[in-house]
Enzyme design. Structure first.
Site, PDB file in Angstrom:
ATOM      1  NE  ARG A 181      87.581  73.371  36.357  1.00 49.76           N
ATOM      2  CZ  ARG A 181      88.745  73.948  36.161  1.00 49.76           C
ATOM      3  NH1 ARG A 181      88.816  75.053  35.426  1.00 49.76           N
ATOM      4  NH2 ARG A 181      89.837  73.473  36.687  1.00 49.76           N
ATOM      5  CE  LYS A 326      87.580  74.638  41.211  1.00 49.89           C
ATOM      6  NZ  LYS A 326      87.519  73.279  41.698  1.00 49.89           N
ATOM      7  CG  HIS A 345      91.431  75.929  44.005  1.00 46.91           C
ATOM      8  ND1 HIS A 345      92.267  75.523  42.987  1.00 46.91           N
ATOM      9  CD2 HIS A 345      90.467  74.973  44.087  1.00 46.91           C
ATOM     10  CE1 HIS A 345      91.821  74.381  42.476  1.00 46.91           C
ATOM     11  NE2 HIS A 345      90.741  74.024  43.127  1.00 46.91           N
ATOM     12  CB  SER A 363      93.186  70.405  38.834  1.00 44.25           C
ATOM     13  OG  SER A 363      92.397  69.272  38.683  1.00 44.25           O
ATOM     14  CE  LYS A 367      92.327  71.921  45.294  1.00 42.27           C
ATOM     15  NZ  LYS A 367      93.112  71.453  44.143  1.00 42.27           N
ATOM     16  CB  THR A 368      90.163  65.678  47.209  1.00 40.46           C
ATOM     17  OG1 THR A 368      89.572  66.815  46.591  1.00 40.46           O
ATOM     18  CG2 THR A 368      89.061  64.761  47.700  1.00 40.46           C
ATOM     19  CG  ASP A 382      88.073  72.111  45.056  1.00 40.39           C
ATOM     20  OD1 ASP A 382      89.258  71.833  44.803  1.00 40.39           O
ATOM     21  OD2 ASP A 382      87.342  72.693  44.245  1.00 40.39           O
ATOM     22  NE  ARG A 447      87.957  65.610  39.002  1.00 37.40           N
ATOM     23  CZ  ARG A 447      88.649  66.468  39.736  1.00 37.40           C
ATOM     24  NH1 ARG A 447      88.363  66.655  41.015  1.00 37.40           N
ATOM     25  NH2 ARG A 447      89.638  67.155  39.200  1.00 37.40           N
TER      26      ARG A 447
HETATM   27  N1  LIG Z   1     102.175  61.612  46.937  1.00 39.72           N
HETATM   28  C1  LIG Z   1     100.919  61.907  46.625  1.00 39.72           C
HETATM   29  N2  LIG Z   1     100.270  62.900  47.268  1.00 39.72           N
HETATM   30  C2  LIG Z   1      99.003  63.231  46.953  1.00 39.72           C
HETATM   31  N3  LIG Z   1      98.294  62.624  45.982  1.00 39.72           N
HETATM   32  C3  LIG Z   1      98.878  61.610  45.300  1.00 39.72           C
HETATM   33  C4  LIG Z   1     100.203  61.223  45.585  1.00 39.72           C
HETATM   34  N4  LIG Z   1     100.522  60.219  44.756  1.00 39.72           N
HETATM   35  C5  LIG Z   1      99.454  59.995  43.989  1.00 39.72           C
HETATM   36  N5  LIG Z   1      98.435  60.814  44.297  1.00 39.72           N
HETATM   37  C6  LIG Z   1      97.132  60.864  43.600  1.00 39.72           C
HETATM   38  O1  LIG Z   1      96.978  62.170  43.064  1.00 39.72           O
HETATM   39  C7  LIG Z   1      95.629  62.545  43.015  1.00 39.72           C
HETATM   40  C8  LIG Z   1      95.374  63.833  43.790  1.00 39.72           C
HETATM   41  O2  LIG Z   1      94.094  64.279  43.426  1.00 39.72           O
HETATM   42  P1  LIG Z   1      93.112  65.130  44.318  1.00 39.72           P
HETATM   43  O3  LIG Z   1      91.716  64.674  44.038  1.00 39.72           O
HETATM   44  O4  LIG Z   1      93.522  65.128  45.741  1.00 39.72           O
HETATM   45  O5  LIG Z   1      93.343  66.537  43.634  1.00 39.72           O
HETATM   46  P2  LIG Z   1      92.821  67.955  44.043  1.00 39.72           P
HETATM   47  O6  LIG Z   1      93.988  68.769  44.465  1.00 39.72           O
HETATM   48  O7  LIG Z   1      91.732  67.777  45.025  1.00 39.72           O
HETATM   49  O8  LIG Z   1      92.311  68.517  42.643  1.00 39.72           O
HETATM   50  P3  LIG Z   1      90.928  69.194  42.150  1.00 39.72           P
HETATM   51  O9  LIG Z   1      90.995  70.625  42.523  1.00 39.72           O
HETATM   52  O10 LIG Z   1      90.923  68.964  40.702  1.00 39.72           O
HETATM   53  O11 LIG Z   1      89.811  68.464  42.837  1.00 39.72           O
HETATM   54  C9  LIG Z   1      94.837  61.396  43.618  1.00 39.72           C
HETATM   55  O12 LIG Z   1      94.374  60.611  42.575  1.00 39.72           O
HETATM   56  C10 LIG Z   1      95.899  60.671  44.460  1.00 39.72           C
HETATM   57  O13 LIG Z   1      95.617  59.319  44.622  1.00 39.72           O
HETATM   58  O1  LIG Z   2      86.805  71.983  38.526  1.00 38.90           O
HETATM   59  C1  LIG Z   2      87.003  70.785  38.289  1.00 38.90           C
HETATM   60  O2  LIG Z   2      86.634  70.212  37.297  1.00 38.90           O
HETATM   61  C2  LIG Z   2      87.695  69.974  39.304  1.00 38.90           C
HETATM   62  C3  LIG Z   2      88.466  70.796  40.219  1.00 38.90           C
HETATM   63  O3  LIG Z   2      88.184  70.818  41.407  1.00 38.90           O
HETATM   64  C4  LIG Z   2      89.553  71.629  39.668  1.00 38.90           C
HETATM   65  O4  LIG Z   2      89.863  71.516  38.479  1.00 38.90           O
HETATM   66  O5  LIG Z   2      90.113  72.410  40.444  1.00 38.90           O
HETATM   67 CA   LIG Z   3      89.418  67.773  44.736  1.00 37.89          CA
HETATM   68 MN   LIG Z   4      89.427  72.150  42.576  1.00 40.90          MN
END
Ligand SMILES: Nc1ncnc2c1ncn2[C@@H]1O[C@H](COP(=O)(O)OP(=O)(O)OP(=O)(O)O)[C@@H](O)[C@H]1O
Ligand SMILES: O=C([O-])CC(=O)C(=O)O
Ligand SMILES: [Ca+2]
Ligand SMILES: [Mn+2]
Length: 663
Positions: A181, A326, A345, A363, A367-368, A382, A447
């Site tokens: 972004r 977003k 979020h 990010s 979360k995911t 998310d 992604r």
């Molecule tokens: N201890 C841990 N706990 C959680 N995630 C971990 C850990 N170690 C490594 N990771 C890695 O960190 C990343 C977490 O990314 P995730 O997609 O869950 O982010 P998000 O919070 O959903 O962000 P976004 O809002 O950008 O989608 C993954 O690639 C996961 O494999």
């Molecule tokens: O918005 C994006 O590109 C991915 C995301 O979920 C974040 O950054 O929170």
């Molecule tokens: Ca996510």
């Molecule tokens: Mn997000």
């Protein structure tokens, strides 16, 4: 030649039973009549190739019985409904300074013969040619309306360079020059209404623009879209809470964008689509086309413009699909709190017994990853709303980070990367099309976007009761925050408003190395009002429903980034399990220095020595210095909030301020 799994051998080509290499001779079957047939099926009905091809596709069934249909289009014939739909799309695409709307026709311009031609619609009737016809007013805009994933695959593969099917069936694509972004290019129209409603100034994500400039960019986007052979239009929903569902229309130039939004927004049922009516919000995604830098306010060739009054968003100069996702989230952060519903979020999942957890975090904090849990129902990964009836997911899909994705560690996400899933910016083998998830050649922010039902235990509809646990995720690159701590309500608010993490990967353009970040409400880039407004709502909801707050560090242990290591995902999962089960409420705790966090002394499946970060650092002096450094960063960041009141009385505000680090 290949073994077919039953131990039999089939011939790939031409080896007709010669018995070479000792292989069994193939016998053609003799029918009872004694006549030898090489084909036992009945002959086809077609006389010509064209006729044969015309047999292949049958027209989609009319979707709903017309009786019983409620809403603006009830009682209309299919043809009339179609016309209204096209009229609405033409109105969306109208230039606001010239002709009132393009002539629109449904279907792929390259395949007119096989698309049922729908009577075109235009708003030209009211158009006075004397005012000045343009070439664009003479042409048709072909609309590819709510195509299916299969149709979008074909569009992408035929017309978009960089689109390929991977070995698991996902659609690999490139988002172009932007792979994250662009928050610095996101602008919001400041007018009389938003002037008072929104958060402006230092720290706010809302960079202002005026209505006129918005219209200049809108015109640029609409002109670009109308100049194309065809545009994609998605009509979809946001929010699984039926009472607070928002209708969104996304007009875009790329099949990739259309498939991404198909996956990420809620997909209407056919009968809901027929009665869609006028959208509540429209996105014009002209991301391949830059904004004009001579335009007032423009500081780069990218501009993402939000106009809450007009209920429109314009995207110029970035093809990163996350801007649409977003951008709509920002809209929800405005609309929902006005209805006393808190937008979050966060991820959300639910245990078999109905216990619900929210996962907040910036990010890349997990979360995911952590809401996708094979032992629990997934509500969403998310974006959620927390209202009087509980939690509802805003979206219809998930957007997982793929960097270093491993089947053993994240099996459900791995398996979701199949036909229909959009895979952005990954690298794959040119021949086998196997994806190399460790490859960062294009970007670190690779992604996958897939419909939520691709996760086996997703709960549809994606709604849940009120949360029992509120888990704040921080990926602490300093390695000084404990892997888990139990928070008081005031501490939960303090950390929610602080929104700390260390960005590790490049989800936001330009950030390649880890760096401490504070982002209010764990999503300052998306909130529209002052953070204390959301914080007060969270505090009152947590209090009302007796939810417990937790801080989980999914980042470093045993030293800062560079010397320590990221906490093993398996350990974090055990920690989260103990939170869900309630067992973590019944263990012994001790308080840490500086941050005053309550940390458990043992957790099943997690080595006890890592629960206290100091134990994992060999250099205790460095640990203490780093801890104080991070404490100082928190203090500095919180200064701007000290003057703000949270909730109805000063008591909570005072408590929150004193819940920060003390040293
Ligand atoms: N201890 C841990 N706990 C959680 N995630 C971990 C850990 N170690 C490594 N990771 C890695 O960190 C990343 C977490 O990314 P995730 O997609 O869950 O982010 P998000 O919070 O959903 O962000 P976004 O809002 O950008 O989608 C993954 O690639 C996961 O494999
Ligand atoms: O918005 C994006 O590109 C991915 C995301 O979920 C974040 O950054 O929170
Ligand atoms: Ca996510
Ligand atoms: Mn997000």
């Amino acid at each position: 030649m290949a073994a077919n799994g039953n131990g039999r051998v089939s011939m790939a080509n031409g080896g007709a039973g010669t018995g070479r290499n000792g292989l069994p001779k193939i016998e053609t079957q003799k029918r009872a009549s004694g006549i030898c047939h090489d084909d036992s099926t009945t002959p086809i009905k077609a006389q010509t190739i064209d006729e044969l091809h015309s047999l292949q596709k049958k027209r989609s069934a009319p979707t709903t019985p017309l009786d019983g249909v409620q809403g603006p289009f009830s009682g209309l014939s299919e043809e009339e409904r179609n016309k209204q739909q096209l009229q609405s799309i033409s109105a969306s695409l109208a230039s606001l300074t010239r002709e009132t709307g393009p002539k629109v026709v449904k279907g792929d311009p390259a395949k007119q013969s096989d698309t049922p031609r729908v009577a075109h619609v235009s708003h030209q009737d009211q158009f006075d040619p004397a005012v000045g016809a343009t070439d664009s007013s003479l042409k048709f805009t072909h609309v590819l309306y709510n195509l299916s994933p299969a149709e979008l695959y074909e569009q992408a593969i035929k017309y978009e360079k960089g689109s390929f099917i991977t070995a698991s069936g996902a659609l690999a694509t490139l988002s172009g020059a932007k792979t994250g972004r662009s928050p610095k290019d996101k602008r919001v129209v400041r007018d009389e209404t938003t002037e008072d409603d929104l958060w402006w100034g230092k720290g706010s994500p809302n960079i202002e623009m005026d209505e006129h400039t918005f219209m200049v960019n809108r015109e640029r986007a609409v002109d670009y879209l109308n100049s194309l052979d065809k545009v994609f239009v998605n009509d979809q929903f946001l929010n699984w809470d039926p009472e607070n569902r928002i209708k969104v229309r996304i007009v875009s130039a790329r099949a990739y964008h259309s498939l991404f939004m198909h996956n990420m927004c809620i997909r209407p049922k056919p009968e809901e689509l027929e009665n869609f009516g006028t959208p509540d919000f429209t996105i014009y995604n002209a991301g391949q086309f830059p904004c004009n830098r001579y335009t007032h306010y423009m500081t780069s060739s990218t501009s993402i413009d939000l106009n809450l009054g007009r209920r429109e968003m314009v995207i110029l100069g970035t093809q990163y699909a996350g801007e649409m996702k977003k951008g709509l989230f920002s809209v929800m952060h405005y609309l929902m709190p006005k209805r006393q519903i808190l937008s979050l979020h966060s991820g959300c999942n639910m245990g078999k017994d109905g216990d619900v957890a929210l996962f907040f975090g910036l990010s890349g904090t997990g979360k995911t990853t952590l809401s996708t849990d094979h032992n629990r129902y997934l509500i969403g990964d998310d974006e959620h709303c927390w209202g009087d009836n509980g939690v509802s997911n805003i979206e219809g899909g998930c957007y997982a980070k793929c960097i270093d994705l491993a089947r053993e560690k994240e099996p459900d996400i791995w398996n979701a990367i199949k036909f229909g899933t959009v895979l952005e910016n990954v690298v794959f083998d040119e021949h086998t099309r196997e994806v190399d998830y460790s490859d960062k050649s294009v970007t670190e922010n690779t992604r996958a976007a897939y419909p939520i039902e691709y996760i086996p235990n997703a709960k549809i509809p994606c709604v849940s009761p009120h949360p029992k646990n509120v888990i704040l995720l921080a990926c602490d690159a300093f390695g000084v925050l404990p892997p888990v701590s139990k928070l008081s309500l005031a501490q939960t608010m303090y950390h929610f408003i602080s929104g700390y993490t260390a960005l590790v990967a490049g989800t936001e353009e330009g950030i390649k190395e880890p760096q401490a970040t504070f982002s209010a409400c764990f999503g300052a880039a998306f909130i529209m009002m002052h953070p204390t407004k959301y914080a007060a709502m969270l505090a009152s909801k947590m209090q009302m429903h007796g939810a417990t707050g937790w801080l989980v560090n999914t980042g470093w242990s045993g030293g800062r980034y560079g010397s320590g290591n990221r906490i093993k995902l398996a350990y974090t999962r055990k920690i989260i399990d103990a939170i869900h089960s309630g067992s973590l409420l019944n263990v012994n705790y001790k308080k840490t220095e500086v941050f005053g966090l309550e940390i458990p002394t043992e957790i099943e499946g997690v080595p006890s020595e890592i629960l206290e970060p100091m134990n994992t650092w060999s250099d205790k002096k460095a640990y203490k210095e780093t801890l104080l450094k991070l404490g100082g960063l928190f203090k500095n960041n919180f200064e701007v909030f000290v003057a703000h009141k949270i909730g109805k009385d000063d008591k909570l505000t005072d408590e929150i301020i004193s819940a920060g680090p003390v040293f």
